[in-house]
Write an enzyme that holds these catalytic residues in place. Structure first.
Site, mmCIF file in Angstrom:
data_model
loop_
_atom_site.group_PDB
_atom_site.id
_atom_site.type_symbol
_atom_site.label_atom_id
_atom_site.label_comp_id
_atom_site.label_asym_id
_atom_site.label_seq_id
_atom_site.Cartn_x
_atom_site.Cartn_y
_atom_site.Cartn_z
ATOM 1 C CG ASP A 25 50.258 76.909 -53.929
ATOM 2 O OD1 ASP A 25 51.223 76.615 -53.196
ATOM 3 O OD2 ASP A 25 50.036 78.063 -54.351
ATOM 4 C CG ASN A 27 54.307 77.542 -51.021
ATOM 5 O OD1 ASN A 27 53.576 77.470 -52.011
ATOM 6 N ND2 ASN A 27 55.620 77.388 -51.092
ATOM 7 C CG ASP A 29 54.656 78.598 -54.850
ATOM 8 O OD1 ASP A 29 53.607 77.916 -54.987
ATOM 9 O OD2 ASP A 29 55.787 78.074 -54.820
ATOM 10 C CG ASP A 33 53.184 73.051 -52.070
ATOM 11 O OD1 ASP A 33 52.374 72.321 -51.459
ATOM 12 O OD2 ASP A 33 53.117 74.295 -52.074
ATOM 13 C CG ASP A 102 57.512 59.659 -63.560
ATOM 14 O OD1 ASP A 102 58.087 59.096 -64.501
ATOM 15 O OD2 ASP A 102 56.357 60.099 -63.616
ATOM 16 C CG ASP A 204 59.783 59.465 -68.826
ATOM 17 O OD1 ASP A 204 58.593 59.776 -68.896
ATOM 18 O OD2 ASP A 204 60.681 60.023 -69.507
ATOM 19 C CD GLU A 258 55.830 57.434 -71.270
ATOM 20 O OE1 GLU A 258 55.083 58.329 -71.648
ATOM 21 O OE2 GLU A 258 57.065 57.596 -71.177
ATOM 22 C CG HIS A 333 51.791 63.561 -67.151
ATOM 23 N ND1 HIS A 333 51.787 62.176 -67.028
ATOM 24 C CD2 HIS A 333 53.008 63.881 -67.643
ATOM 25 C CE1 HIS A 333 52.949 61.706 -67.429
ATOM 26 N NE2 HIS A 333 53.716 62.714 -67.801
ATOM 27 C CG ASP A 334 52.755 62.805 -71.245
ATOM 28 O OD1 ASP A 334 53.135 63.914 -70.841
ATOM 29 O OD2 ASP A 334 53.405 61.756 -71.077
HETATM 30 C C1 NOJ Z 1 57.035 60.874 -71.064
HETATM 31 C C2 NOJ Z 1 56.470 61.754 -69.995
HETATM 32 O O1 NOJ Z 1 55.246 61.250 -69.562
HETATM 33 C C3 NOJ Z 1 56.357 63.134 -70.588
HETATM 34 O O2 NOJ Z 1 55.620 64.022 -69.777
HETATM 35 C C4 NOJ Z 1 57.746 63.634 -70.855
HETATM 36 O O3 NOJ Z 1 57.666 64.867 -71.539
HETATM 37 C C5 NOJ Z 1 58.561 62.656 -71.705
HETATM 38 N N1 NOJ Z 1 58.377 61.286 -71.331
HETATM 39 C C6 NOJ Z 1 60.025 62.961 -71.601
HETATM 40 O O4 NOJ Z 1 60.492 62.627 -70.333
#
Ligand code: NOJ
Length: 564
Positions: A25, A27, A29, A33, A102, A204, A258, A333-334
């Site tokens: 970050d 700035n 907040d 960013d 993405d 995605d 993905e 990240h999932d």
């Molecule tokens: C896969 C992404 O990696 C995930 O973070 C997202 O919630 C879903 N697709 C929907 O876009």
């Protein structure tokens, strides 16, 4: 060298994924960013990575942290401006790295101007940009949704007395790819980013884009397996080939899809060179290994087995032996943090586990992808309270569980291992306040273990750190093309403690030994043809010459030997 050896930059690259909200970050907040990323480019370069993948940075109401896009050609104001983006891209290219973005085009946000128009009336010119089912036909056949409190992918919309389709949240309506205008809009938008100079896209849920627009009852052959059904739309490959012909083939770029729901026997349809579709994709077999069958976010009760882990990687390697190309990753990240999930994050085993997993990713065939913080061995935070969670997936599932009077304590226990927020806690830069991520209040809690060595600044100073091992292992991969292109052969497949394989090129063969256990593990070397074996790297004490008959690996030890 054997197998699939045509040299291309994206096969030889190491990719580093950045989740901008949690990276740095600039700035104060509390939200990471784009300038924050630019400030860290020298650090990223120092890792030895070649390509940066940015999770979505487009304008978005953030129902699903940027995966609900309201303007594909604008930067989310929380993250900065288009000028900031241009400066970032320039900084990346100046350092001889590349950037992939993405591409989220299975769905948009319901706040996108297309959807706002589409829902206004049945005759609006944008009506057919989305999937609608008129209510006078009755309730539409069941479609399952990932982020809906009732699992229902059809949302009734009063204005036009119709249902719209959303495979994800109600604020993520699915775009109708069957409409050629939608496809042209998407291709133009892709050109806009390529013309700026970006180097590719991570796509995605790309296998979901094609739908049977008669929306029939789920065919019996899918037996409730919605994900497999979603990934098998009738015009999927036609659309991907069109996208390739009209856009991708015009640029020197990389693509990685993905790919939930895509099976081994379908793999080459997406990535065989002569298909002219994508370069690589992320399969979901590993991600499902510690989950209940068919349940993306529910942990399975019995522990996963190393033999299963090996089988998955070996089968996927085999698919791409002659054609196509694979990806290797243990985290994103999932999903939870790799060292907590596939290794052991207790203090005694954390360092060896994290470095052993780095050795694995960087000695396999396929392009390796790392997720921010993995290089320093960041771990799951394991939140105790629902108040700490930010992810729509956990929050919706919690409300659903509460509504159904399910055991909420059991739900929270599951989330400690399964929640996506485990990987979304802020990047740990130093041992100062908030791990150096922000001067403000972070949007999600920082993992307190940044004070005990899991941070960049401390690890940069320590020659034996996870971070320095990561950099060394990247150098080794780059020095030895056999580790990129060489043939992979699994050894001792039934061994539940050691994952061993060779990577064989024309000139050299490497033996990779990886312990996945808390116990000392003996491994027999008798059947491995060799005159001698020279140690290349290990995360623990290892003999410099490979013994003749057996080796004993310490807990979570990794070692690579060059055989001659
Ligand atoms: C896969 C992404 O990696 C995930 O973070 C997202 O919630 C879903 N697709 C929907 O876009």
């Amino acid at each position: 060298m054997e197998g699939n050896t045509a040299r291309i930059w994206w096969k030889e690259s190491v990719v580093y994924q950045i989740y901008p909200r949690s990276f740095n970050d600039s700035n104060g907040d509390g939200i990471g960013d784009i300038r924050g990323i630019t400030d860290k480019l020298d650090y990223l370069k120092s890792l030895g990575v070649d390509v940066l993948w940015l999770n979505p940075v487009y304008e978005s109401p953030n129902d699903d942290n940027g995966y609900d896009i309201s303007d594909y050609r604008a930067i989310m104001s929380e993250f900065g401006s288009m000028d900031d983006f241009d400066a970032l891209l320039e900084g990346i290219h100046q350092r001889d790295m590349r950037l992939i973005m993405d591409l989220v085009v299975n769905h948009s946000s319901d706040e996108h101007r297309w959807f706002k128009a589409s829902r206004k009336s049945r005759t609006n010119p944008f009506r057919d940009y989305y999937h609608w089912w008129p209510a006078e036909k009755g309730v539409p056949p069941k479609r399952w949704s990932y982020f809906d409190q009732e699992d229902n992918a059809w949302q009734y919309d009063e204005t036009t007395n119709a249902y719209y389709l959303h495979y994800f949240s109600v604020k993520q309506p699915d775009l109708k790819w069957e409409n050629p205008k939608v496809r042209q809009e998407i291709y133009e938008m892709m050109r806009f980013w390529f013309d700026k100079g970006i180097d590719g896209f991570r796509m995605d849920v790309i296998p979901f884009i094609s739908k049977d627009t008669s929306y029939p009852e789920l065919p019996a052959s899918y037996d409730g397996d919605f994900i497999a059904y979603y990934a098998n739309g009738p015009r999927l490959h036609e659309f991907l080939q069109e996208m390739n012909a009209q856009v991708l083939s015009q640029y020197d770029v990389m693509t990685v899809g993905e790919a939930p729901g895509v099976t081994l026997d379908q793999a080459l349809d997406f990535v065989a060179e002569d298909r002219k579709e994508l370069n690589m994709f992320f399969h979901f077999d590993l991600l499902a290994l510690d989950r209940e069958p068919g349940e993306v976010f529910k942990m399975r009760k019995d522990p996963w087995k190393l033999t299963e882990f090996k089988a998955i990687h070996s089968k996927w390697d085999q698919v791409f032996e002659e054609k196509g190309w694979g990806s290797i990753f243990l985290c994103n990240h999932d999903f939870p943090r790799s060292v907590s999930r596939w290794g052991n994050d207790t203090p005694a085993y954390w360092r060896n586990s994290a470095t052993m997993l780095h050795t694995f990713c960087l000695s396999m065939r396929g392009t390796p992808f790392f997720y921010q913080g993995e290089e320093i061995g960041m771990t799951n935070i394991r939140f105790d309270s629902i108040e700490d969670y930010r992810d729509i997936n956990t929050l919706n599932a919690y409300h659903k569980a509460a509504h159904n009077c399910d055991d909420l304590q059991a739900f929270l226990e599951n989330e400690k291992d399964a929640s996506r927020d485990n990987s979304r806690t802020p990047m740990q830069w130093n041992s100062g306040e908030n791990a150096g991520f922000t001067q403000g209040d972070p949007w999600i809690k920082v993992n307190p273990n940044y004070r005990t060595g899991i941070n960049v600044a401390d690890q940069e100073k320590d020659p034996d750190s996870v971070l320095n091992y990561f950099k060394k292992m990247i150098r080794i991969r780059k020095e030895h093309p056999e580790l990129i292109y060489g043939a992979y052969q699994l050894l001792d497949e039934d061994n539940q403690k050691v994952y061993a394989y060779t990577r064989k090129g024309k000139e050299k063969t490497f033996l990779v030994l990886l312990s996945f256990t808390e116990e000392a593990a003996e491994f027999s070397l008798k059947d491995i043809p060799k005159v001698k074996g020279q140690l290349v790297i290990s995360n623990d004490h290892a003999p410099s010459q490979l013994p003749e008959d057996r080796i004993v690996l310490s807990p979570y030890q990794a070692a690579i030997y060059a055989l001659s």
